[in-house]
Motif scaffolding. Structure first.
Motif, PDB file in Angstrom:
ATOM      1  N   GLY A  49       0.810  -1.206   0.000  1.00 44.67           N
ATOM      2  CA  GLY A  49       0.000   0.000   0.000  1.00 44.67           C
ATOM      3  C   GLY A  49       0.842   1.253   0.000  1.00 44.67           C
ATOM      4  O   GLY A  49       0.490   2.259  -0.631  1.00 44.67           O
ATOM      5  N   ALA A  50       1.974   1.206   0.702  1.00 44.16           N
ATOM      6  CA  ALA A  50       2.891   2.353   0.703  1.00 44.16           C
ATOM      7  C   ALA A  50       3.439   2.600  -0.691  1.00 44.16           C
ATOM      8  O   ALA A  50       3.525   3.745  -1.143  1.00 44.16           O
ATOM      9  N   HIS A  51       3.792   1.528  -1.404  1.00 43.16           N
ATOM     10  CA  HIS A  51       4.258   1.666  -2.792  1.00 43.16           C
ATOM     11  C   HIS A  51       3.199   2.371  -3.645  1.00 43.16           C
ATOM     12  O   HIS A  51       3.508   3.291  -4.410  1.00 43.16           O
ATOM     13  N   ARG A  52       1.973   1.925  -3.510  1.00 37.28           N
ATOM     14  CA  ARG A  52       0.905   2.504  -4.329  1.00 37.28           C
ATOM     15  C   ARG A  52       0.656   3.971  -3.962  1.00 37.28           C
ATOM     16  O   ARG A  52       0.386   4.791  -4.844  1.00 37.28           O
ATOM     17  N   ALA A  53       0.745   4.287  -2.670  1.00 39.28           N
ATOM     18  CA  ALA A  53       0.536   5.674  -2.245  1.00 39.28           C
ATOM     19  C   ALA A  53       1.621   6.594  -2.803  1.00 39.28           C
ATOM     20  O   ALA A  53       1.343   7.707  -3.250  1.00 39.28           O
ATOM     21  N   ILE A  54       2.869   6.113  -2.788  1.00 39.53           N
ATOM     22  CA  ILE A  54       3.975   6.913  -3.332  1.00 39.53           C
ATOM     23  C   ILE A  54       3.791   7.125  -4.829  1.00 39.53           C
ATOM     24  O   ILE A  54       3.923   8.253  -5.334  1.00 39.53           O
ATOM     25  N   ALA A  55       3.493   6.042  -5.545  1.00 41.13           N
ATOM     26  CA  ALA A  55       3.317   6.152  -6.992  1.00 41.13           C
ATOM     27  C   ALA A  55       2.153   7.074  -7.336  1.00 41.13           C
ATOM     28  O   ALA A  55       2.239   7.892  -8.266  1.00 41.13           O
ATOM     29  N   ARG A  56       1.061   6.949  -6.585  1.00 37.46           N
ATOM     30  CA  ARG A  56      -0.115   7.793  -6.824  1.00 37.46           C
ATOM     31  C   ARG A  56       0.213   9.255  -6.566  1.00 37.46           C
ATOM     32  O   ARG A  56      -0.133  10.134  -7.360  1.00 37.46           O
ATOM     33  N   ARG A  57       0.905   9.547  -5.442  1.00 37.99           N
ATOM     34  CA  ARG A  57       1.249  10.929  -5.130  1.00 37.99           C
ATOM     35  C   ARG A  57       2.214  11.512  -6.152  1.00 37.99           C
ATOM     36  O   ARG A  57       2.090  12.669  -6.554  1.00 37.99           O
ATOM     37  N   TYR A  58       3.172  10.714  -6.606  1.00 38.83           N
ATOM     38  CA  TYR A  58       4.113  11.174  -7.629  1.00 38.83           C
ATOM     39  C   TYR A  58       3.370  11.550  -8.908  1.00 38.83           C
ATOM     40  O   TYR A  58       3.590  12.630  -9.470  1.00 38.83           O
ATOM     41  N   ARG A  59       2.491  10.659  -9.391  1.00 39.68           N
ATOM     42  CA  ARG A  59       1.758  10.935 -10.633  1.00 39.68           C
ATOM     43  C   ARG A  59       0.935  12.208 -10.511  1.00 39.68           C
ATOM     44  O   ARG A  59       0.933  13.052 -11.415  1.00 39.68           O
ATOM     45  N   ARG A  60       0.230  12.338  -9.394  1.00 38.27           N
ATOM     46  CA  ARG A  60      -0.661  13.483  -9.231  1.00 38.27           C
ATOM     47  C   ARG A  60       0.122  14.790  -9.102  1.00 38.27           C
ATOM     48  O   ARG A  60      -0.195  15.797  -9.747  1.00 38.27           O
ATOM     49  N   ALA A  61       1.167  14.772  -8.268  1.00 40.28           N
ATOM     50  CA  ALA A  61       1.916  16.006  -8.012  1.00 40.28           C
ATOM     51  C   ALA A  61       2.675  16.464  -9.248  1.00 40.28           C
ATOM     52  O   ALA A  61       2.699  17.664  -9.564  1.00 40.28           O
ATOM     53  N   THR A  62       3.316  15.540  -9.972  1.00 38.95           N
ATOM     54  CA  THR A  62       4.078  15.951 -11.148  1.00 38.95           C
ATOM     55  C   THR A  62       3.161  16.389 -12.282  1.00 38.95           C
ATOM     56  O   THR A  62       3.506  17.296 -13.047  1.00 38.95           O
ATOM     57  N   ALA A  63       1.987  15.752 -12.398  1.00 41.78           N
ATOM     58  CA  ALA A  63       1.037  16.166 -13.430  1.00 41.78           C
ATOM     59  C   ALA A  63       0.562  17.588 -13.171  1.00 41.78           C
ATOM     60  O   ALA A  63       0.420  18.391 -14.103  1.00 41.78           O
ATOM     61  N   GLN A  64       0.314  17.916 -11.913  1.00 42.20           N
ATOM     62  CA  GLN A  64      -0.126  19.273 -11.586  1.00 42.20           C
ATOM     63  C   GLN A  64       0.992  20.285 -11.762  1.00 42.20           C
ATOM     64  O   GLN A  64       0.746  21.440 -12.114  1.00 42.20           O
TER      65      GLN A  64
END
Length: 347
Positions: A49-64
């Motif tokens: 779950g930590a892996h998924r949270a990091i990947a999700r936050r990376y995608r969202r933050a860099t896209a913004q």
């Protein structure tokens, strides 16, 4: 006024479920902030779950944030082996800017470990060698000639990212020798750029993969002696070191768990480092290189090298998640490195 860092460095004159996403007190986020969680984000409860949270936050933050990103984020398993959580342009050769100051320090300390230098050796700080670019501390001295130890110069190099310190390191580790040391350690893309003066260089290139490999091997004690390893990691974790990116939304004790080095020039906004558990094991790494057209006013972004730049806001958002993710990392065989904050009030 925009200052040329390349010109300056050359021959001319950067297991609680709720813990993973962080407390509202520590984050102090607003609804439109890059770090604000989505309403459908479920708090993870394990390493996966930590892996998924990091990947999700990376995608969202860099896209913004916009821009072009070349990144690796890796997390250690229970045995200490690092595995990619994010890999985007991992082998792309990028301008490292001041992130390569870690590699410079590794090369100088390699010579220390081989008995060719000592940290207390003094180098001359002449008026001609000082870079007055508003970064660092040597340009603020106002009293030259003077002299400092190699240890002092490298402390300034790794904490306040002093560019004069690059030249001082070049006095004892010339560009061609520096590159040879790095190549011998397996870093063929992490290289400085020599100029006509053999003791000066531009900070050169790297790849996200090589940068994280360097950090992993450094923390594991594979690149330098134990004393030299501690020297680098203590400097990078110091509260004097960079706090506008990954460490922005962290408490003082949390910041001491993050060894980080940033680099910036022109449109580039880079940062790389390690995250440690509370007991001092290196369990997360990141190499985040961003450039190009970021969201917002280009004129504002081009002059903004601080925490308000879109790329740095993205890194701050990711940093909160990276540190919180260490709660799920469990045991590790990595050699521990611990640091504690002990403020003084003079005296």
């Amino acid at each position: 006024m925009r200052l040329s860092r390349r010109a300056a460095l050359g021959v001319g004159t950067t297991a609680a479920t709720t813990a993973l996403l962080g407390s509202t007190t520590a984050r102090a986020e607003t609804g439109d902030d890059l770090a604000s969680p989505s309403s459908d984000e479920a708090p993870p409860t394990d390493r996966g779950g930590a892996h998924r949270a990091i990947a999700r936050r990376y995608r969202r933050a860099t896209a913004q944030a916009g821009g072009e990103w070349s990144s690796v984020v890796a997390m250690a398993d229970a045995g200490g082996a690092f595995h990619d959580v994010v890999a985007e342009g991992a082998d792309r050769v990028v301008e490292a800017y001041s992130v390569n100051k870690v590699a410079v320090a590794v090369a100088v300390l390699d010579k220390v470990d081989r008995g060719l230098l000592t940290l207390d050796r003094r180098v001359e700080v002449t008026d001609a060698i000082v870079i007055r670019d508003t970064d660092g501390i040597f340009g603020l001295d106002g009293a030259y000639p003077s002299s400092v130890t190699i240890g002092h110069a490298m402390a300034a190099l790794l904490t306040v990212s002093d560019n004069t310190a690059v030249r001082l390191c070049g006095l004892v580790c010339p560009a061609l020798e520096l590159n040879e040391i790095l190549r011998a350690k397996g870093f063929t893309h992490t290289q400085v750029v020599p100029v006509s003066n053999p003791n000066r260089f531009f900070l050169g290139t790297t790849t996200p993969r090589e940068t994280t490999d360097l950090l992993h091997r450094l923390a594991a004690g594979e690149l330098l002696s134990a004393a030299s390893t501690e020297y680098v990691l203590n400097a990078l974790r110091s509260l004097t070191s960079f706090t506008d990116g990954v460490r922005l939304r962290l408490t003082s004790p949390e910041r001491l768990r993050v060894a980080t080095k940033a680099g910036w020039f022109n449109d580039g906004r880079n940062e790389a480092g390690l995250v440690f558990t509370e007991d001092g094991a290196a369990v997360l790494s990141y190499a985040l290189f961003a450039s190009g057209a970021f969201r917002g006013d280009p004129a504002v972004n081009d002059a903004d090298f601080g925490a308000t730049h879109p790329a740095l806001r993205a890194r701050a958002a990711l940093g909160r998640t990276l540190v919180d993710a260490t709660v799920h990392n469990g045991s590790t065989t990595r050699r521990p490195h611990r640091a504690e904050y002990s403020p003084r009030n003079g005296g």
